[in-house]
Design an enzyme around this catalytic site. Structure first.
Site, PDB file in Angstrom:
ATOM      1  CB  ILE A  13      -0.900   0.082   1.469  1.00  0.00           C
ATOM      2  CG1 ILE A  13      -2.339  -1.337   1.370  1.00  0.00           C
ATOM      3  CG2 ILE A  13      -2.088   1.132   1.056  1.00  0.00           C
ATOM      4  CD1 ILE A  13      -2.949  -1.295   2.445  1.00  0.00           C
ATOM      5  CB  SER A  17       1.442   7.815   6.760  1.00  0.00           C
ATOM      6  OG  SER A  17       1.520   8.528   5.104  1.00  0.00           O
ATOM      7  N   GLY A  19      -5.487   9.241   5.458  1.00  0.00           N
ATOM      8  CA  GLY A  19      -6.537   8.793   4.917  1.00  0.00           C
ATOM      9  C   GLY A  19      -7.387   7.665   4.385  1.00  0.00           C
ATOM     10  CB  ILE A  20      -8.179   6.165   0.246  1.00  0.00           C
ATOM     11  CG1 ILE A  20      -8.819   7.653   0.829  1.00  0.00           C
ATOM     12  CG2 ILE A  20      -7.994   5.481  -0.060  1.00  0.00           C
ATOM     13  CD1 ILE A  20      -8.659   7.885  -0.970  1.00  0.00           C
ATOM     14  N   GLY A  21      -4.957   4.994   2.330  1.00  0.00           N
ATOM     15  CA  GLY A  21      -3.649   4.426   2.626  1.00  0.00           C
ATOM     16  C   GLY A  21      -4.319   3.484   3.709  1.00  0.00           C
ATOM     17  CE1 TYR A 154      -5.117  14.342  -7.390  1.00  0.00           C
ATOM     18  CE2 TYR A 154      -6.818  15.435  -7.640  1.00  0.00           C
ATOM     19  CZ  TYR A 154      -6.383  14.590  -7.438  1.00  0.00           C
ATOM     20  OH  TYR A 154      -6.976  13.035  -6.745  1.00  0.00           O
TER      21      TYR A 154
HETATM   22  N1  LIG Z   1      -9.309  12.506  -1.101  1.00  0.00           N
HETATM   23  C1  LIG Z   1     -10.333  12.653  -1.986  1.00  0.00           C
HETATM   24  O1  LIG Z   1     -10.756  13.296  -1.937  1.00  0.00           O
HETATM   25  C2  LIG Z   1      -9.394  12.607  -3.464  1.00  0.00           C
HETATM   26  C3  LIG Z   1     -10.027  12.061  -4.412  1.00  0.00           C
HETATM   27  C4  LIG Z   1     -10.151  11.481  -4.928  1.00  0.00           C
HETATM   28  C5  LIG Z   1      -8.409  10.472  -5.240  1.00  0.00           C
HETATM   29  N2  LIG Z   1      -8.579  10.656  -4.245  1.00  0.00           N
HETATM   30  C6  LIG Z   1      -6.696  10.464  -3.933  1.00  0.00           C
HETATM   31  O2  LIG Z   1      -6.583   9.149  -3.331  1.00  0.00           O
HETATM   32  C7  LIG Z   1      -5.259   9.210  -2.931  1.00  0.00           C
HETATM   33  C8  LIG Z   1      -4.678   8.756  -1.480  1.00  0.00           C
HETATM   34  O3  LIG Z   1      -5.468  10.472  -0.737  1.00  0.00           O
HETATM   35  P1  LIG Z   1      -5.677  10.832   0.841  1.00  0.00           P
HETATM   36  O4  LIG Z   1      -7.352  11.607   0.074  1.00  0.00           O
HETATM   37  O5  LIG Z   1      -5.879   9.658   1.339  1.00  0.00           O
HETATM   38  O6  LIG Z   1      -4.702  12.366   0.733  1.00  0.00           O
HETATM   39  P2  LIG Z   1      -4.305  12.093   1.968  1.00  0.00           P
HETATM   40  O7  LIG Z   1      -4.571  11.816   3.252  1.00  0.00           O
HETATM   41  O8  LIG Z   1      -3.171  13.433   2.181  1.00  0.00           O
HETATM   42  O9  LIG Z   1      -2.706  11.191   2.231  1.00  0.00           O
HETATM   43  C9  LIG Z   1      -2.162  10.377   0.842  1.00  0.00           C
HETATM   44  C10 LIG Z   1      -1.062   9.687   0.539  1.00  0.00           C
HETATM   45  O10 LIG Z   1       0.001   9.747  -0.004  1.00  0.00           O
HETATM   46  C11 LIG Z   1       0.931   9.712   0.660  1.00  0.00           C
HETATM   47  N3  LIG Z   1       2.326  10.518  -0.281  1.00  0.00           N
HETATM   48  C12 LIG Z   1       2.220  11.930  -0.549  1.00  0.00           C
HETATM   49  N4  LIG Z   1       3.038  12.542  -1.142  1.00  0.00           N
HETATM   50  C13 LIG Z   1       4.005  11.724  -1.038  1.00  0.00           C
HETATM   51  C14 LIG Z   1       5.507  10.784  -1.454  1.00  0.00           C
HETATM   52  N5  LIG Z   1       5.887  12.524  -1.966  1.00  0.00           N
HETATM   53  N6  LIG Z   1       5.393   9.815  -1.835  1.00  0.00           N
HETATM   54  C15 LIG Z   1       5.315   8.903  -1.455  1.00  0.00           C
HETATM   55  N7  LIG Z   1       3.641   9.370  -0.200  1.00  0.00           N
HETATM   56  C16 LIG Z   1       3.398  10.143  -0.796  1.00  0.00           C
HETATM   57  C17 LIG Z   1       0.649  10.752   2.188  1.00  0.00           C
HETATM   58  O11 LIG Z   1       2.238  10.130   2.872  1.00  0.00           O
HETATM   59  P3  LIG Z   1       3.103  10.478   3.753  1.00  0.00           P
HETATM   60  O12 LIG Z   1       3.107  12.205   3.470  1.00  0.00           O
HETATM   61  O13 LIG Z   1       3.507  10.107   5.182  1.00  0.00           O
HETATM   62  O14 LIG Z   1       4.193  10.752   2.118  1.00  0.00           O
HETATM   63  C18 LIG Z   1      -0.122   9.881   2.624  1.00  0.00           C
HETATM   64  O15 LIG Z   1      -0.088   9.168   3.222  1.00  0.00           O
HETATM   65  C19 LIG Z   1      -4.412  10.072  -3.664  1.00  0.00           C
HETATM   66  O16 LIG Z   1      -3.934   9.486  -5.032  1.00  0.00           O
HETATM   67  C20 LIG Z   1      -5.681  10.912  -4.250  1.00  0.00           C
HETATM   68  O17 LIG Z   1      -5.653  11.764  -5.182  1.00  0.00           O
HETATM   69  C21 LIG Z   1      -8.104  11.701  -3.293  1.00  0.00           C
END
Ligand SMILES: NC(=O)c1ccc[n+]([C@@H]2O[C@H](COP(=O)([O-])OP(=O)(O)OC[C@H]3O[C@@H](n4cnc5c(N)ncnc54)[C@H](OP(=O)(O)O)[C@@H]3O)[C@@H](O)[C@H]2O)c1
Length: 269
Positions: A13, A17, A19-21, A154
């Protein structure tokens, strides 16, 4: 959820750390399996509340935007793991700003995180995915289905990922791996505070207005798609389907709607 699918599996995964992960980690850790968890803040990934006693967690610090860090993660995994059943290609950042106000540095950082890092990781882990006839499940977005105003970097980074992974899916048609692109709608996570503004500073935006999914709901859909080799482009709801269809049937109408609906997102940035 089919227990036998996850039992004894090896699951990677990215972005575990937050959100979704993090929700994926919580939901899968109840099965006895090996979880390889990648993030820049890997050290902060907590032990899941309902972890099965036989589940093994590997936390790997990895910055997807840094090719040497991604290579280190691939090397680490290659030395300790002999197959990958599911790769949740989940980590990502958003970037908010008009096409002409986003700095080139923001375009580059967004692509480094959302496109080049994941491509490098998937290439490196491909032998292990092929060995397991595994599944690559990407957390994508409805913003990948059309260039959305205020989200040029994005949208572009995620739709580029779609194209590359569609190529991979066709090339490996006879190898038995699954490649799905799950276009997630607005979800309650830190995305709007973990991303970048037009100048590359940390975003500080309020959550999106309207209905939002929970990270757990999204994790369940991603887990379902991980069990389906036939899953391809997955949209959750009518707004995803609408974007998917209108691109072909009436792009002019679609653009008018996006202009009106997202006006504040790009006129003010
Ligand atoms: N939330 C929404 O509305 C939404 C909608 C559509 C798609 N998504 C997609 O869902 C996915 C997960 O995002 P989330 O919504 O759960 O947001 P989030 O809570 O900000 O989580 C983002 C995750 O990505 C990791 N990450 C970011 N930059 C990174 C890097 N340079 N290297 C390694 N890991 C990195 C962060 O870990 P670290 O900061 O510890 O590195 C964090 O665990 C993303 O791909 C996003 O585009 C989200």
């Amino acid at each position: 959820m089919k227990k036998e699918f996850w039992n004894d599996s090896v699951v990677v995964i990215t972005g575990a750390s937050s959100g979704i992960g993090k929700a994926l980690l919580e939901e899968i850790a109840v099965f006895p399996c090996q979880l390889v968890l990648l993030a820049r803040r890997a050290g902060d990934i907590p032990k899941p509340e309902a972890k099965h006693k036989d589940t093994i967690l590997h936390r790997i610090t990895c910055d997807l935007a840094d090719p040497s860090s991604v290579q280190d993660a691939i090397d680490w995994i290659s030395k300790r793991i002999d197959r990958v059943d599911v790769l949740f290609n989940n980590a990502g950042i958003t970037a908010h700003g008009r096409f002409d106000s986003l700095s080139m540095d923001v375009y580059q950082k967004t692509f480094a995180t959302n496109f080049f890092g994941p491509i490098q990781l998937i290439r490196g882990l491909l032998p292990f995915l092929l060995k397991a006839k595994g599944n690559i499940v990407t957390t994508s977005t409805v913003s990948a289905l059309y260039g959305v105003p205020g989200r040029a970097a994005y949208s572009a980074s995620k739709s580029a990922l779609h194209a590359a992974l569609e190529s991979l899916r066709i090339e490996s048609l006879e190898e038995g791996i699954g490649v799905s692109l799950v276009c997630v709608p607005y979800t309650d996570t830190a995305l709007r505070t973990s991303g970048l503004d037009a100048e590359g500073k940390r975003l500080a935006e309020a959550p999106a207005k309207g209905k939002r999914k929970s990270a757990k709901e999204v994790a369940h859909v991603l887990m379902k798609e991980a069990m389906d080799k036939e899953a391809r482009l997955v949209t959750f709801n009518l707004s995803g389907k609408f974007l998917e269809w209108m691109r072909f049937f009436s792009p002019k109408f679609l653009e008018k709607i996006l202009y009106k609906k997202l006006y504040n997102d790009f006129k003010t940035h």
